[in-house]
Scaffold this motif. Sequence first.
Motif, mmCIF file in Angstrom:
data_model
loop_
_atom_site.group_PDB
_atom_site.id
_atom_site.type_symbol
_atom_site.label_atom_id
_atom_site.label_comp_id
_atom_site.label_asym_id
_atom_site.label_seq_id
_atom_site.Cartn_x
_atom_site.Cartn_y
_atom_site.Cartn_z
ATOM 1 N N UNK A 14 0.813 -1.210 0.000
ATOM 2 C CA UNK A 14 0.000 0.000 0.000
ATOM 3 C C UNK A 14 0.854 1.271 0.000
ATOM 4 N N UNK A 15 2.022 1.224 0.673
ATOM 5 C CA UNK A 15 2.915 2.391 0.612
ATOM 6 C C UNK A 15 3.386 2.642 -0.812
ATOM 7 N N UNK A 16 3.636 1.558 -1.476
ATOM 8 C CA UNK A 16 4.143 1.663 -2.834
ATOM 9 C C UNK A 16 3.096 2.294 -3.747
ATOM 10 N N UNK A 17 1.868 1.810 -3.626
ATOM 11 C CA UNK A 17 0.827 2.336 -4.510
ATOM 12 C C UNK A 17 0.510 3.795 -4.154
ATOM 13 N N UNK A 18 0.656 4.116 -2.875
ATOM 14 C CA UNK A 18 0.443 5.515 -2.472
ATOM 15 C C UNK A 18 1.523 6.409 -3.099
ATOM 16 N N UNK A 19 2.725 5.872 -3.109
ATOM 17 C CA UNK A 19 3.800 6.613 -3.770
ATOM 18 C C UNK A 19 3.445 6.880 -5.228
ATOM 19 N N UNK A 20 2.973 5.837 -5.868
ATOM 20 C CA UNK A 20 2.599 5.964 -7.273
ATOM 21 C C UNK A 20 1.486 6.982 -7.436
ATOM 22 N N UNK A 21 0.508 6.903 -6.539
ATOM 23 C CA UNK A 21 -0.605 7.846 -6.604
ATOM 24 C C UNK A 21 -0.112 9.284 -6.469
ATOM 25 N N UNK A 22 0.809 9.489 -5.518
ATOM 26 C CA UNK A 22 1.291 10.849 -5.276
ATOM 27 C C UNK A 22 1.901 11.414 -6.557
ATOM 28 N N UNK A 23 2.655 10.559 -7.196
ATOM 29 C CA UNK A 23 3.274 11.025 -8.438
ATOM 30 C C UNK A 23 2.216 11.341 -9.499
ATOM 31 N N UNK A 24 1.300 10.388 -9.655
ATOM 32 C CA UNK A 24 0.266 10.550 -10.677
ATOM 33 C C UNK A 24 -0.539 11.820 -10.438
ATOM 34 N N UNK A 25 -0.778 12.115 -9.154
ATOM 35 C CA UNK A 25 -1.601 13.274 -8.800
ATOM 36 C C UNK A 25 -0.786 14.551 -8.723
ATOM 37 N N UNK A 26 0.459 14.450 -9.051
ATOM 38 C CA UNK A 26 1.299 15.633 -9.044
ATOM 39 C C UNK A 26 1.567 16.184 -7.661
#
Lengths: 283, 283, 550, 550
Positions: free
Chosen positions: D122-134
């Motif tokens: 879940x930390x990993x996907x949150x990281x990805x989300x943060x990037x995607x969401x700018x």
Amino acid sequence: MTARNLITGAQNTWCPGCGNFVIQFALKNTIAALGKEGVDSDRIVLVSGIGCHAKMADYLNVNSFYSIHGRTLPVATAIKMANPELVVIVCAGDGDCYAEGLDHLVFAAKRNADITLLVHNNRVYGLTTGQYTPTSPLGFRGRSTPSGTVEEPFNPLAIMLASGATFVARGCTRRMDLLQRTVMEGVHHPGFAFIDVLQVCASYYNLSDYYEKRVYEISDHDEGDFEAACRKAREWDYNADAPIGLGTIYRAKRPTLEERLSATRGTETDRETIIRNVLEKRT
Amino acid sequence: MTARNLITGAQNTWCPGCGNFVIQFALKNTIAALGKEGVDSDRIVLVSGIGCHAKMADYLNVNSFYSIHGRTLPVATAIKMANPELVVIVCAGDGDCYAEGLDHLVFAAKRNADITLLVHNNRVYGLTTGQYTPTSPLGFRGRSTPSGTVEEPFNPLAIMLASGATFVARGCTRRMDLLQRTVMEGVHHPGFAFIDVLQVCASYYNLSDYYEKRVYEISDHDEGDFEAACRKAREWDYNADAPIGLGTIYRAKRPTLEERLSATRGTETDRETIIRNVLEKRT
Amino acid sequence: MDESSVLIGGKAGDGINSAGMVVAHLFNRMGYRVYMYFDYPSLIKGGHNFAIVRAARERIGAHRSQVDFILALNQDTVDFHGDMVHGRTMVLYDRSRVRAEGIGINLPQILKEEEAPPVMGNSCIIGAFAKAAGIEWKVLEEVFVRQVPKALSLNLKVARRGYEAASECCRIGSLGSSPVPVISGNEAIGLGLIRGGLDAYVAYPMTPTSNILHFMAEVAETHDLLVFHPENEIAVIMMALGLGYAGKKAAVGTSGGGFCLMTEGFSLSGMSEVPVVVVLGQRAGPSTGMPTYTAQSDLHFALHAGQGEFPRLVVAPGDAEQAYTWSDLALRLSWKYQVPGVILCDKTLCEGFYSFSRPDATIPRIDQPTKASPGPGYSRYLFSENGVSPLLSPPCTDTVIKVNGYTHDQAGISTENSEIAALMSEKRLKKAAALASEVFSLNPVVVGGDTGSDVALICWGSPIGVCREAAGSMGLRVVQPVVLSPLPTQLLQDALQGIKRQIVVEENAEGQLAMLLARHGIRPNLHIRRYDGRPFTVEELEVRVREALA
Amino acid sequence: MDESSVLIGGKAGDGINSAGMVVAHLFNRMGYRVYMYFDYPSLIKGGHNFAIVRAARERIGAHRSQVDFILALNQDTVDFHGDMVHGRTMVLYDRSRVRAEGIGINLPQILKEEEAPPVMGNSCIIGAFAKAAGIEWKVLEEVFVRQVPKALSLNLKVARRGYEAASECCRIGSLGSSPVPVISGNEAIGLGLIRGGLDAYVAYPMTPTSNILHFMAEVAETHDLLVFHPENEIAVIMMALGLGYAGKKAAVGTSGGGFCLMTEGFSLSGMSEVPVVVVLGQRAGPSTGMPTYTAQSDLHFALHAGQGEFPRLVVAPGDAEQAYTWSDLALRLSWKYQVPGVILCDKTLCEGFYSFSRPDATIPRIDQPTKASPGPGYSRYLFSENGVSPLLSPPCTDTVIKVNGYTHDQAGISTENSEIAALMSEKRLKKAAALASEVFSLNPVVVGGDTGSDVALICWGSPIGVCREAAGSMGLRVVQPVVLSPLPTQLLQDALQGIKRQIVVEENAEGQLAMLLARHGIRPNLHIRRYDGRPFTVEELEVRVREALA
Ligand SMILES: Cc1ncc(C[n+]2csc(CCOP(=O)(O)OP(=O)(O)O)c2C)c(N)n1
Ligand SMILES: Cc1ncc(C[n+]2csc(CCOP(=O)(O)OP(=O)(O)O)c2C)c(N)n1
Ligand code: SF4
Ligand code: SF4
Ligand SMILES: [Mg+2]
Ligand SMILES: [Mg+2]
């Protein structure tokens, strides 16, 4: 009856590694074996409480009464009173049966209704995510006791012996075969059969290794000797380290509740007669 | 405090010959004696259930919580938890404490709160006019069982020993002095003191003669020996005829609930600080 | 004389209740219809008990503020009831213990001479009463033979001595009608349940319904009925549900405190659709309150007990005939619709005694739904038009019968699916609607008194007796909803057609029926409430009605 | 972008709840106000869990029907929520397990490379989300430092890998406001109780209030608070009453089934006047129902639980600020008037997370009644003008303090005297009146939305969040009674002044608030009800309101 798949189509939601799978397997095999002895599965009734253990009612494809937290035993006793032909098996939890509804447990032993109780004793509240139960060791850190409990556990076997239970046994989900034999003995016992099953909770209290090191099958033990049974029951106090005996600890014969009830009951069945008799006396 | 009449002006409505008078007398004397030891009567709290026994709350001129049927022990435990300075005495009935609220009894023993429980065990429901209780003998003909009960009584002493009680005793209203000594011992005991008082019910189950013939004061008995205590407790099973031992059967030392609770509890008392700390972590 | 009231009083232990019953039966033999109110505190021996026996030509269900005879076994009976005396009240009393004016009898001396135990004092005073009231000895003898269970001849001897010691002061004549049974409300409930098909009764003792347990236990000595008294009320209701699952029709009895403990099982009954009937005898609360005194303060608790939403039947009979009828119907309806039912009664009804004429001929028949067919396809919670699923109990060949307190699918397996959850919720609403429409056809609203009046007394439960009389004497209409859930709103509105002033008469402080009516759009503005544990008397109600209308 | 919604889903055990919280805190750091809905079945491992995090400029308390991001740790998250996708919804998913369109991340491979356990997915996907969401890395880092309690650096490493593996698809800008605490409704209740003076919390675990017990137990590790988890709910409430008698302010928490078991003690509280506050978290019933799903179906049970008549306080807060405020007030009012109180909440409020601005400045002060004086003359139930008797707890010098569940006299001694019984009943009515008049002054009816509109949404409890938004967007008035007993009828009528169409919005099938209003003469004729265990979304409510008004 026609041969039946003893497992329903309900999705199983126990955690991987949960001891409940072992109990389910033991029960399924017991019911199948009973079928071969001529006890039709249609006559089996499973009563469960509320907790992880209780999902058994959804999973086993037999008659069932999925009841409420802590209240299995009065339901089960009454089903047996209503129809002694039924074979009544109860799956209860330790929170369920040793905390919420402990009184019913003592009375089930006292009454000796011919039912079989399996307590899925994982020594934790599973379904509500890990609080201490009456058999958790002193100092157990659960979600309601982050600094550790302030109570020693009680010993359910000792309480059952003191309450007049006629069949007292212990099983463990690390010993499936023995558990299955014990369950079968319990069902065969004419009277209240109490089985405390040390059930591994993979998620909140994984005592697999702990039990693995300590459990042994009881032998050279006189099941009819009450004093010996008390000693055996107290060998391990659910708190300090000690060998943990598995199998039947005590067995005695006493008339069942149903037998005694049927002996005191009247026979007149015509309702109009009974009403008329009463009113005649009141005139 | 100023010397106080320990009896209120409430009209006493026990039946003539009721054993409750004896218990009242014993309690009154105990409270007076405690006063002499420096335990101010203002610190005494009496908790009662519902039943004839419970009228004690109206009659004794001390602090009291006249509670509901079967629920004395959680009230009493909490009062002690709230304020360990208080001396908490509980008057419960056998219907009250052995039937309606049995679970609380086992947990009181398990927890070892420093309270003293007197069960006015008349082996019958007095106030509801004579039904069987868990200690009525098999076959007892009460108003709910005109053909006789279908259950053996259980042995409350045996259950208490199995539940971890640290003080287990029996009294009888036919032996006032001994009863009073036992109550005093119970109050002095640091932990949960259980006293089963065989109380004569003059109206519904008058066992005066029965007890008169069978009771004896226990002597030559090691109160610290658990096994001996179990044997002594089982000498009479509340059913078949046997000598009935009176006095203290078992005594052990274990930390009380209050002691353990105070050891785990935090000390911060400023409410604003705690709120701010929590909110800080959640920001 | 068309009617007569007798108060008999003494200590608990003097046998006042049975003495009252004997007096009631004297009147009964002479063709009167009787009602007896029994007033006693919560203790076993001592204190002050009294019974008021009232006899009249017509069926009655209330006592008056004044009495014609006082039978005093203790001084309190004279001292406490001074306000019940009128000009011609005759006092018969135990001369050895009571100071009064009237006919004094030396009870201890008579008992001593006859070597009779003290408790026979009541027989002696009854003998004296019979003489004073001009009742023939033969009547008394007949009643004693039928009603005195133990030591008949000694009791008769003692009564005869009383009879001889007194003198006639009036003559209560025979009415010629035949005697009818005199039963308590509790017994009427018990008999109604038995008629309705009861297989099992489970209870933990609690005033005012303990006597149903005792009555059922006695019946079970000869009758094939399962009667069980378990460890507490939680066990009671759970056992009832176990019995219900296994195909037995079970009822339980309790009062408010015990009902509290049953509410979780009650909700389980609603969800699992395993029926149960709860006899809920109200008494003065909150909490332990005054256990032997009456109240009507648990209506809303009965209507809303248990978490979540599920249909329930709540009936509140007001006299013995209604108790019999509606206990029968409650059991049948609960089973037909597979819902929990409550027979809401109170101390006045439960422990009052009533002349009882069997209403069997007027009890509506409840058709049973079509039978379920066993087999592998059986679903305990099958969806159906009216929400009711075919019911089966184990064992049935090749049939798995699953009941469940979780939200479940039709087969009884737990589910958290939102659509199924909504459908199951709607299933319960449909059952409620079906139940309501059947209730509509069962005459659930009783209309009486002067139906032409534009003033109505609205009441529920035991006050129907006193309301009927006050309405009769004052020319008012009386409207009594016997079913309170589902409330037959339309029928109530019809019953109140043309009414200008509506007076709600209740034995509680908050006006619980008034609240319920208000919720359904009926908003009476006059209220008469009593909340001291005592039922209204006829005269009191008349005065209060006059005040309310003034 | 002014608002944004993120759905994160996976199996129970994947840490979806905490992951949702981390996402919520990302927005919080950037100055958004957040709300999180957490949906999970009753099981421990497996199944399908999801959290919807919604962030907006203003305070919100509801989620939408559509989301802007989906973070899928399992296939179900993609398959089950297809209806929540709009044209620009971005899906981030675990490529190894999920088939979807969007940004796939190979979680197992990253975890393996970093030697991290599976739960760190879940930390990993949150990281990805943060990037995607700018969202800037710095923000994520800050949030992790504050919110990730264990293995921070490994979690950060894994998140960084996710961050790097994704690509920006939009840019969620910072709003500049400072972050505020994000707490659950349960925590708000706990904190409010502590503010109100709580000394002890007693509970037996039961969804949705178990987390109050866990929270309180954690607080008690440092704070002088007694927290106890006894054998069952009967013990819970009886312990609370024992604590109350001994001078400790105690609250308990449960849900409907546990509350059933408390009702007898609740009535005892009413009679003995030993106060207690019950946090009653509603969930889908009847019986065990759907333990982890929401409902508003215990209102009337809370209003009428327990035999007999006694005043009670029932408050139903709808968001975190109200929960905090009214838990504080409930405790104070219960103690001031010596009555039992209920904080009626539901799973949506209890387990939902809300941006929380401390409302302390606006919480009205409750004056305490004049102190009691100890001494031999003390009477626990002294009659007084407003029915409230001076309160003392043992030990007090020369003072006997008797509380009693029987009907009692002023000294607390049992009585069956009819006059005293009536007076004590009137004492309770007086307390009810005094409580009602104090409640009147506490702003117990919240009015919002467009107060000029002649259409009102009337709601209670957690749906206030969704109603506020729908009303805002549709130009309607919102009226929310926060206190349901004693119901502030007059204030409600004032609040509804000028309203032509009243729509009652409730999450139950029977319309429980509507029933209560009807009883008090307010009879709305439009109803919107949901009863499948799920709360309304903003869009759903808007559609239903339009339908209702059509
Ligand atoms: C009256 C009531 N109180 C509390 C609950 C909440 N509850 C559900 S399961 C559970 C604990 C289960 O523990 P246990 O009986 O040991 O079963 P396990 O999950 O460990 O098998 C609790 C407290 C409930 N359903 N009903
Ligand atoms: C919940 C509840 N159930 C039943 C009762 C009725 N009740 C009052 S006293 C009593 C029995 C009392 O028996 P016991 O506890 O043995 O006391 P005793 O009168 O013999 O002293 C009962 C059943 C009650 N008050 N509350
Ligand atoms: S929480 Fe424990 S008992 Fe429950 S299913 Fe998981 S492993 Fe089994
Ligand atoms: S009924 Fe029995 S216990 Fe009760 S007061 Fe009378 S003699 Fe005592
Ligand atoms: Mg467990
Ligand atoms: Mg007793």
